[in-house]
Write a protein that holds these residues in place. Structure first.
Motif, short mmCIF file in Angstrom:
data_model
loop_
_atom_site.label_atom_id
_atom_site.label_comp_id
_atom_site.label_asym_id
_atom_site.label_seq_id
_atom_site.Cartn_x
_atom_site.Cartn_y
_atom_site.Cartn_z
N LEU A 176 0.83 -1.20 0.00
CA LEU A 176 0.00 0.00 0.00
C LEU A 176 0.87 1.26 0.00
O LEU A 176 0.55 2.25 -0.67
N LEU A 177 1.97 1.22 0.74
CA LEU A 177 2.84 2.38 0.82
C LEU A 177 3.60 2.61 -0.49
O LEU A 177 3.89 3.75 -0.86
N GLN A 178 3.92 1.54 -1.20
CA GLN A 178 4.54 1.71 -2.52
C GLN A 178 3.64 2.56 -3.41
O GLN A 178 4.11 3.48 -4.11
N ASN A 179 2.35 2.30 -3.36
CA ASN A 179 1.39 3.05 -4.17
C ASN A 179 1.19 4.47 -3.64
O ASN A 179 1.21 5.44 -4.40
N ARG A 180 1.03 4.60 -2.33
CA ARG A 180 0.79 5.92 -1.73
C ARG A 180 1.96 6.87 -1.96
O ARG A 180 1.77 8.08 -2.15
N LEU A 181 3.16 6.33 -1.95
CA LEU A 181 4.36 7.16 -2.12
C LEU A 181 4.72 7.39 -3.59
O LEU A 181 5.66 8.12 -3.88
N GLY A 182 3.98 6.76 -4.48
CA GLY A 182 4.26 6.95 -5.90
C GLY A 182 5.56 6.32 -6.36
O GLY A 182 6.22 6.84 -7.26
N LEU A 183 5.91 5.17 -5.76
CA LEU A 183 7.13 4.48 -6.14
C LEU A 183 6.86 3.60 -7.35
O LEU A 183 5.72 3.20 -7.60
N PRO A 184 7.87 3.24 -8.12
CA PRO A 184 7.65 2.46 -9.34
C PRO A 184 7.12 1.07 -9.04
O PRO A 184 7.31 0.54 -7.94
N THR A 185 6.47 0.46 -10.01
CA THR A 185 5.88 -0.86 -9.79
C THR A 185 6.91 -1.98 -9.81
O THR A 185 6.59 -3.11 -9.40
N ASP A 186 8.13 -1.70 -10.25
CA ASP A 186 9.18 -2.71 -10.14
C ASP A 186 9.95 -2.51 -8.84
O ASP A 186 11.18 -2.64 -8.78
N CYS A 187 9.19 -2.20 -7.80
CA CYS A 187 9.75 -1.90 -6.47
C CYS A 187 9.57 -3.11 -5.55
O CYS A 187 8.45 -3.63 -5.41
N LEU A 188 10.64 -3.53 -4.93
CA LEU A 188 10.56 -4.55 -3.89
C LEU A 188 9.79 -3.97 -2.71
O LEU A 188 10.07 -2.85 -2.26
N ALA A 189 8.82 -4.72 -2.16
CA ALA A 189 8.04 -4.20 -1.03
C ALA A 189 7.55 -5.36 -0.17
O ALA A 189 6.88 -6.27 -0.66
N PHE A 190 7.88 -5.34 1.11
CA PHE A 190 7.33 -6.33 2.03
C PHE A 190 7.41 -5.80 3.46
O PHE A 190 8.09 -4.83 3.75
N ASP A 191 6.66 -6.48 4.35
CA ASP A 191 6.58 -6.10 5.76
C ASP A 191 7.50 -6.98 6.60
O ASP A 191 7.75 -8.15 6.26
N ILE A 192 7.94 -6.42 7.73
CA ILE A 192 8.60 -7.18 8.78
C ILE A 192 7.83 -6.94 10.06
O ILE A 192 7.66 -5.80 10.49
N SER A 193 7.33 -8.02 10.67
CA SER A 193 6.54 -7.89 11.90
C SER A 193 7.46 -8.02 13.11
O SER A 193 7.67 -9.11 13.64
N LEU A 194 8.02 -6.90 13.51
CA LEU A 194 8.87 -6.85 14.70
C LEU A 194 8.62 -5.53 15.42
O LEU A 194 8.23 -4.54 14.80
N GLY A 195 8.85 -5.54 16.71
CA GLY A 195 8.65 -4.33 17.50
C GLY A 195 9.96 -3.65 17.86
O GLY A 195 10.63 -3.06 17.02
N CYS A 196 10.37 -3.80 19.09
CA CYS A 196 11.45 -3.01 19.67
C CYS A 196 12.79 -3.15 18.95
O CYS A 196 13.57 -2.19 18.87
N SER A 197 13.08 -4.33 18.42
CA SER A 197 14.33 -4.55 17.70
C SER A 197 14.17 -4.34 16.19
O SER A 197 15.11 -4.55 15.43
N GLY A 198 12.98 -3.91 15.76
CA GLY A 198 12.62 -3.93 14.36
C GLY A 198 13.41 -3.02 13.45
O GLY A 198 13.72 -3.40 12.31
N TRP A 199 13.75 -1.82 13.92
CA TRP A 199 14.45 -0.89 13.03
C TRP A 199 15.84 -1.43 12.66
O TRP A 199 16.25 -1.37 11.49
N ILE A 200 16.55 -1.97 13.64
CA ILE A 200 17.89 -2.49 13.34
C ILE A 200 17.79 -3.74 12.47
O ILE A 200 18.56 -3.92 11.52
N ASN A 201 16.83 -4.63 12.75
CA ASN A 201 16.63 -5.79 11.89
C ASN A 201 16.29 -5.36 10.47
O ASN A 201 16.79 -5.93 9.49
N GLY A 202 15.43 -4.36 10.34
CA GLY A 202 15.06 -3.86 9.02
C GLY A 202 16.23 -3.21 8.30
O GLY A 202 16.39 -3.38 7.08
#
Length: 356
Positions: free
Chosen positions: A102-128
């Motif tokens: 959804l964010l790929q579309n909202r941000l106007g990024l190209p359709t050949d864009c890699l996009a996926f979620d990571i379900s993590l909390g407190c350690s999530g930013w560093i893992n991402g």
């Protein structure tokens, strides 16, 4: 233990967005009915106020989108040049599709864009950060966005749970990564102990325990702790024990494995859990208070958004203005998981905090 090193990837910018609404803990019923309890809470936990947006139902994706729009504009990036976006959150818009789509579309990024979620909390930013840097090294574009945000104050915790309601606030962040031949390497240590998963858990709503007629019923779990199975339950003592033991262990393992010196780090950026936890970690690592900043007082625990939000809040501090940008960072909590990183911030674009 997982030790990873990424090369030729730099952090080009960091931005953050929060709801404009402020909820002050002293005005919560528990502290209004017992004013003498608030000073010890503030001293030990450190949270004076938080940002939440229950009436407008602002989602983590809204906050991350606002942060990303601002950062892309300030960087002067062309959106068609961004070919990867990862969304780190525990408050996704839907169970499916992935909010990154959804964010790929909202941000106007190209359709050949890699996009996926990571379900993590407190350690999530560093893992991402680790995951996205590795993907970019393997060819996932020269420019990418790491969007890390959560709305635990609005969507995860019961307002009738004294053990968690005064702690958590909402925030969304965007971190821009780009390929650069001259970038300093980034170093990571990632670890997990799933045996402690019940320390922070939302019991119902997933495939293991689907929503039932009992899922919305408020349960009395102890004095001033009432929540439904669709709201997070937290064993504070288990989380405390994990954090104060495993965070220093992870940080020291990172430094030792890669032959790094903690004296070379100008800042220790810790996940903003609570004041007592972070003070114990800081003292174990031997950092001075001025080199281990905190924004707990004004934002509380913002889950995976806390470390990049902290960087944005520090952008105008005297220490930050000296231009010293060697960062040692650590996130720890839900999972139970811990993630540490060492990286350089080479003149990143960091716009002022956005309020929406």
């Amino acid at each position: 233990m997982a030790f990873l090193k990424s090369e030729k990837i730099r952090i080009a910018g960091i931005s953050a967005a929060v709801p404009r609404e402020i909820e002050r803990n002293a005005e919560l019923s528990w502290f209004k009915n017992d004013p003498a309890a608030f000073p010890p809470f503030l001293e030990n936990v450190g949270v004076f106020e938080r940002r939440v947006s229950r009436e407008r139902n602002i989602c983590a994706s809204d906050l991350c989108c606002a942060a990303a729009d601002n950062l892309i504009e300030k960087l002067g990036w062309k959106r068609e040049e961004i070919h990867a976006v990862i969304f780190v959150s525990q408050t996704a818009d839907y169970r499916l599709p992935a909010t990154a789509c959804l964010l790929q579309n909202r941000l106007g990024l190209p359709t050949d864009c890699l996009a996926f979620d990571i379900s993590l909390g407190c350690s999530g930013w560093i893992n991402g950060l680790c995951a996205l840097a590795a993907l970019m090294q393997s060819g996932a574009g020269r420019k990418a966005l790491l969007l890390a945000g959560d709305t635990p104050g609005t969507h995860l915790h019961s307002v009738f749970d004294k053990s968690s309601a005064p702690l958590f606030g909402d925030a969304g962040t965007a971190t821009a990564l780009e390929f650069s031949e001259n970038a300093n390497p980034m170093f990571f240590h990632l670890a997990t102990d799933g045996s402690g998963a019940n320390a922070i858990i939302l019991p119902d709503g997933g495939a293991r325990n689907p929503v039932s007629e009992n899922s919305t019923k408020i349960q009395d779990l102890g004095p001033d702790i009432q929540c439904s199975p669709l709201q997070t339950r937290m064993n504070g003592m288990d989380v405390f024990a994990f954090a104060v033991s495993q965070a220093p262990k992870s940080l020291n393992a990172l430094l030792s494995h890669f032959g790094l010196s903690k004296e070379s780090a100008n800042f220790l950026l810790l996940h903003q859990a609570n004041r007592l936890i972070n003070e114990k970690i800081r003292k174990k690592l031997g950092f001075r208070p001025e080199n281990c900043p905190s924004n707990l007082k004004n934002f509380g625990n913002t889950s995976c958004a806390s470390i990049p939000l902290l960087a944005v809040c520090e952008r105008d501090s005297a220490q930050w203005e000296k231009g010293e940008r060697s960062i040692l960072a650590c996130g720890f909590g839900v999972g139970l998981s811990v993630a540490s990183a060492y990286f350089e911030l080479d003149a990143p674009v960091i716009p002022p905090l956005t309020e929406i």
